[in-house]
Design a protein around this motif. Structure first.
Motif, PDB file in Angstrom:
ATOM      1  N   ASP A 161       0.789  -1.079   0.001  1.00  0.00           N
ATOM      2  CA  ASP A 161      -0.105  -0.073  -0.044  1.00  0.00           C
ATOM      3  C   ASP A 161       0.833   1.289  -0.111  1.00  0.00           C
ATOM      4  O   ASP A 161       0.846   2.201  -0.814  1.00  0.00           O
ATOM      5  CB  ASP A 161      -0.926  -0.193   1.466  1.00  0.00           C
ATOM      6  CG  ASP A 161      -2.087  -1.046   1.176  1.00  0.00           C
ATOM      7  OD1 ASP A 161      -2.488  -1.338  -0.036  1.00  0.00           O
ATOM      8  OD2 ASP A 161      -2.613  -1.424   2.152  1.00  0.00           O
ATOM      9  N   ALA A 169       2.326   1.568  -3.557  1.00  0.00           N
ATOM     10  CA  ALA A 169       1.462   2.163  -4.418  1.00  0.00           C
ATOM     11  C   ALA A 169       1.047   3.608  -4.334  1.00  0.00           C
ATOM     12  O   ALA A 169       0.935   4.276  -5.289  1.00  0.00           O
ATOM     13  CB  ALA A 169       0.037   1.114  -4.213  1.00  0.00           C
ATOM     14  N   ARG A 170       1.048   3.791  -2.972  1.00  0.00           N
ATOM     15  CA  ARG A 170       0.529   5.456  -2.704  1.00  0.00           C
ATOM     16  C   ARG A 170       1.838   6.391  -3.180  1.00  0.00           C
ATOM     17  O   ARG A 170       1.725   7.302  -3.810  1.00  0.00           O
ATOM     18  CB  ARG A 170       0.162   5.495  -1.400  1.00  0.00           C
ATOM     19  CG  ARG A 170      -0.408   7.095  -1.029  1.00  0.00           C
ATOM     20  CD  ARG A 170      -0.566   7.259   0.441  1.00  0.00           C
ATOM     21  NE  ARG A 170      -1.182   8.431   0.599  1.00  0.00           N
ATOM     22  CZ  ARG A 170      -0.380   9.679   0.848  1.00  0.00           C
ATOM     23  NH1 ARG A 170       0.853   9.423   0.949  1.00  0.00           N
ATOM     24  NH2 ARG A 170      -1.008  10.779   1.065  1.00  0.00           N
ATOM     25  N   SER A 171       2.923   5.716  -2.844  1.00  0.00           N
ATOM     26  CA  SER A 171       4.295   6.523  -3.025  1.00  0.00           C
ATOM     27  C   SER A 171       4.532   6.794  -4.843  1.00  0.00           C
ATOM     28  O   SER A 171       4.666   7.777  -5.184  1.00  0.00           O
ATOM     29  CB  SER A 171       5.496   5.965  -2.670  1.00  0.00           C
ATOM     30  OG  SER A 171       5.290   5.684  -1.103  1.00  0.00           O
ATOM     31  N   ARG A 172       3.895   5.847  -5.536  1.00  0.00           N
ATOM     32  CA  ARG A 172       4.159   5.788  -6.826  1.00  0.00           C
ATOM     33  C   ARG A 172       2.978   6.725  -7.432  1.00  0.00           C
ATOM     34  O   ARG A 172       3.439   7.649  -8.460  1.00  0.00           O
ATOM     35  CB  ARG A 172       3.776   4.590  -7.603  1.00  0.00           C
ATOM     36  CG  ARG A 172       4.850   3.350  -7.214  1.00  0.00           C
ATOM     37  CD  ARG A 172       4.592   2.165  -8.147  1.00  0.00           C
ATOM     38  NE  ARG A 172       5.458   1.095  -7.962  1.00  0.00           N
ATOM     39  CZ  ARG A 172       6.707   0.867  -8.275  1.00  0.00           C
ATOM     40  NH1 ARG A 172       7.323   1.684  -8.965  1.00  0.00           N
ATOM     41  NH2 ARG A 172       7.664   0.041  -7.929  1.00  0.00           N
ATOM     42  N   ARG A 173       2.046   6.842  -6.896  1.00  0.00           N
ATOM     43  CA  ARG A 173       0.739   7.821  -7.387  1.00  0.00           C
ATOM     44  C   ARG A 173       1.350   9.304  -6.901  1.00  0.00           C
ATOM     45  O   ARG A 173       1.091  10.008  -7.826  1.00  0.00           O
ATOM     46  CB  ARG A 173      -0.405   7.606  -6.591  1.00  0.00           C
ATOM     47  CG  ARG A 173      -1.292   6.292  -6.980  1.00  0.00           C
ATOM     48  CD  ARG A 173      -2.596   6.163  -6.594  1.00  0.00           C
ATOM     49  NE  ARG A 173      -2.735   6.619  -5.075  1.00  0.00           N
ATOM     50  CZ  ARG A 173      -2.925   5.551  -4.230  1.00  0.00           C
ATOM     51  NH1 ARG A 173      -2.527   4.314  -4.657  1.00  0.00           N
ATOM     52  NH2 ARG A 173      -3.135   5.866  -3.172  1.00  0.00           N
ATOM     53  N   ILE A 174       2.114   9.409  -5.904  1.00  0.00           N
ATOM     54  CA  ILE A 174       2.489  10.955  -5.510  1.00  0.00           C
ATOM     55  C   ILE A 174       3.594  11.349  -6.394  1.00  0.00           C
ATOM     56  O   ILE A 174       3.837  12.260  -7.079  1.00  0.00           O
ATOM     57  CB  ILE A 174       3.088  10.925  -4.140  1.00  0.00           C
ATOM     58  CG1 ILE A 174       2.040  10.659  -2.981  1.00  0.00           C
ATOM     59  CG2 ILE A 174       3.805  12.094  -3.647  1.00  0.00           C
ATOM     60  CD1 ILE A 174       2.543  10.302  -1.841  1.00  0.00           C
ATOM     61  N   ALA A 197       4.434  10.060  -9.532  1.00  0.00           N
ATOM     62  CA  ALA A 197       3.687  10.301 -10.860  1.00  0.00           C
ATOM     63  C   ALA A 197       2.897  11.579 -10.942  1.00  0.00           C
ATOM     64  O   ALA A 197       3.004  12.559 -11.810  1.00  0.00           O
ATOM     65  CB  ALA A 197       2.758   9.116 -11.273  1.00  0.00           C
ATOM     66  N   ALA A 198       2.201  12.082  -9.720  1.00  0.00           N
ATOM     67  CA  ALA A 198       1.519  13.291 -10.002  1.00  0.00           C
ATOM     68  C   ALA A 198       2.369  14.537  -9.798  1.00  0.00           C
ATOM     69  O   ALA A 198       2.299  15.456 -10.424  1.00  0.00           O
ATOM     70  CB  ALA A 198       0.628  13.446  -8.660  1.00  0.00           C
ATOM     71  N   VAL A 233      -3.007  14.491  -4.436  1.00  0.00           N
ATOM     72  CA  VAL A 233      -3.100  13.012  -4.660  1.00  0.00           C
ATOM     73  C   VAL A 233      -4.179  12.418  -3.832  1.00  0.00           C
ATOM     74  O   VAL A 233      -4.165  12.970  -2.441  1.00  0.00           O
ATOM     75  CB  VAL A 233      -1.990  12.443  -4.146  1.00  0.00           C
ATOM     76  CG1 VAL A 233      -2.084  10.880  -4.474  1.00  0.00           C
ATOM     77  CG2 VAL A 233      -0.860  12.829  -5.202  1.00  0.00           C
ATOM     78  N   ASP A 234      -5.221  11.924  -4.249  1.00  0.00           N
ATOM     79  CA  ASP A 234      -6.253  11.188  -3.549  1.00  0.00           C
ATOM     80  C   ASP A 234      -7.064  12.224  -2.704  1.00  0.00           C
ATOM     81  O   ASP A 234      -7.512  12.309  -1.763  1.00  0.00           O
ATOM     82  CB  ASP A 234      -5.820  10.267  -2.624  1.00  0.00           C
ATOM     83  CG  ASP A 234      -5.149   9.211  -3.159  1.00  0.00           C
ATOM     84  OD1 ASP A 234      -5.357   8.922  -4.459  1.00  0.00           O
ATOM     85  OD2 ASP A 234      -4.344   8.438  -2.590  1.00  0.00           O
TER      86      ASP A 234
END
Length: 319
Positions: A257, A260-265, A267-268, A282-283
């Protein structure tokens, strides 16, 4: 000099004069194998152990692990030969030298100068890294200066037993390595030095590494110790026994988890930069610069852990 990113969840200390233990270490799941010339090697075996370090560093089977060895401290008559004898023979194969009981930034600066001369003489293009072990009240008092004493420094290491002795902490039958401390009050006594060293390390862009846990037959106690140091910002922990490696690796590996969250951050953040925007969401939440840096580190650690597992031929549960 740009510091390399190395995976340092688990650091296995192995006496350099114990050939069977060194060979076995190469089959284990430690991220770093540290060949020891200091406390675990008797005085009359120091010279022989140096030759063993050279042979081990040049051997095959490391499979992407960090190749490290620990010299004797700079107040002894052994340290300079530990450096010259090993580096001149095995410098091209060496990643990191661990310096114990560092009390003064001048110690690290002196080693930096010697290594620079040896690298020039040997024609080495890869700089050898250093780790400074903070093990006394004097070293902890000057830890900020030590952390910025050389661009070779990659990590600070907490030496719990010697630190406790240097400030006169009562042992109460405790081994000195953080075990057998079931009472919360006993564990809290390490919070200040752990936090102080971590702050100095992170301010200088270094890794922070925790001391070993003494009782290798107590995995629950080890897990608690790992959880506390990780919560304080530590990147990994020393191990004194192979049975400790799986617990250490598990605690210091980011969860799925978190990754996954770190990858979203990340990428954003990269998308926002491409658009010329300074803020990142993010989110549904705004993310500050510190969170972006932490996310980037988390992704790098996860990727490095996967690479190490693949190189070593280990199953996921063994990493």
């Amino acid at each position: 000099m740009e510091r390399p990113i190395r995976l340092r969840r688990s650091i296995l200390s192995v006496p350099a004069n114990r050939e069977k233990m060194v060979r076995k270490a190469l089959s284990l799941s430690a991220d770093v194998i540290m060949l020891d010339l200091e406390d675990s090697v008797p005085v009359d075996e120091k010279e022989k152990a140096r030759h063993a370090v050279v042979e081990a560093l040049m051997a095959s089977g490391w499979k992407g692990r960090v190749r490290a060895y620990r010299i004797n401290d700079m107040s002894t008559p052994f340290a300079y030969r530990d450096l010259v004898d090993v580096v001149e023979e095995a410098g091209p194969w060496l990643d990191v030298i661990v310096v114990p009981k560092v009390n003064d930034p001048a110690e690290i600066k002196a080693i930096d100068y010697w290594l620079t001369q040896m690298e020039m003489r040997l024609g080495l293009t890869k700089k050898i890294g250093l780790e400074a072990s903070i093990e006394t009240a004097q070293g902890m008092l000057r830890v900020g200066e030590i952390a910025v004493s050389s661009p070779r420094l990659e990590a600070l290491v907490f030496g719990i037993a010697d630190y406790g002795a240097s400030v006169g902490m009562p042992s109460g039958g405790i081994s000195g390595h953080g075990d057998a401390e079931d009472q919360e009050a006993a564990r809290l006594r390490w919070l200040f030095p752990l936090s102080r060293m971590a702050m100095a390390a992170k301010a200088a862009g270094l890794a922070a590494l925790d001391a070993p846990f003494g009782d290798f037959r107590d995995p629950q106690g080890l897990a608690r110790s790992c959880a506390m140091s990780r919560a304080l910002g530590y990147d990994g922990k020393w191990a004194i026994h192979p049975d400790q490696l799986d617990v250490i690796n598990q605690v210091f590996t980011p969860s799925d988890d978190d990754v996954a969250r770190s990858r979203r951050i990340v990428a954003a953040y990269e998308a926002a930069r491409a658009r010329g925007e300074g803020s990142v969401a993010v989110d549904g939440k705004m993310v500050d610069a510190a969170s972006v840096r932490l996310a980037q580190v988390t992704v790098k650690v996860a990727e490095a852990a996967r690479r190490n597992r693949n190189l070593a031929g280990l199953k996921p549960s063994q990493s």
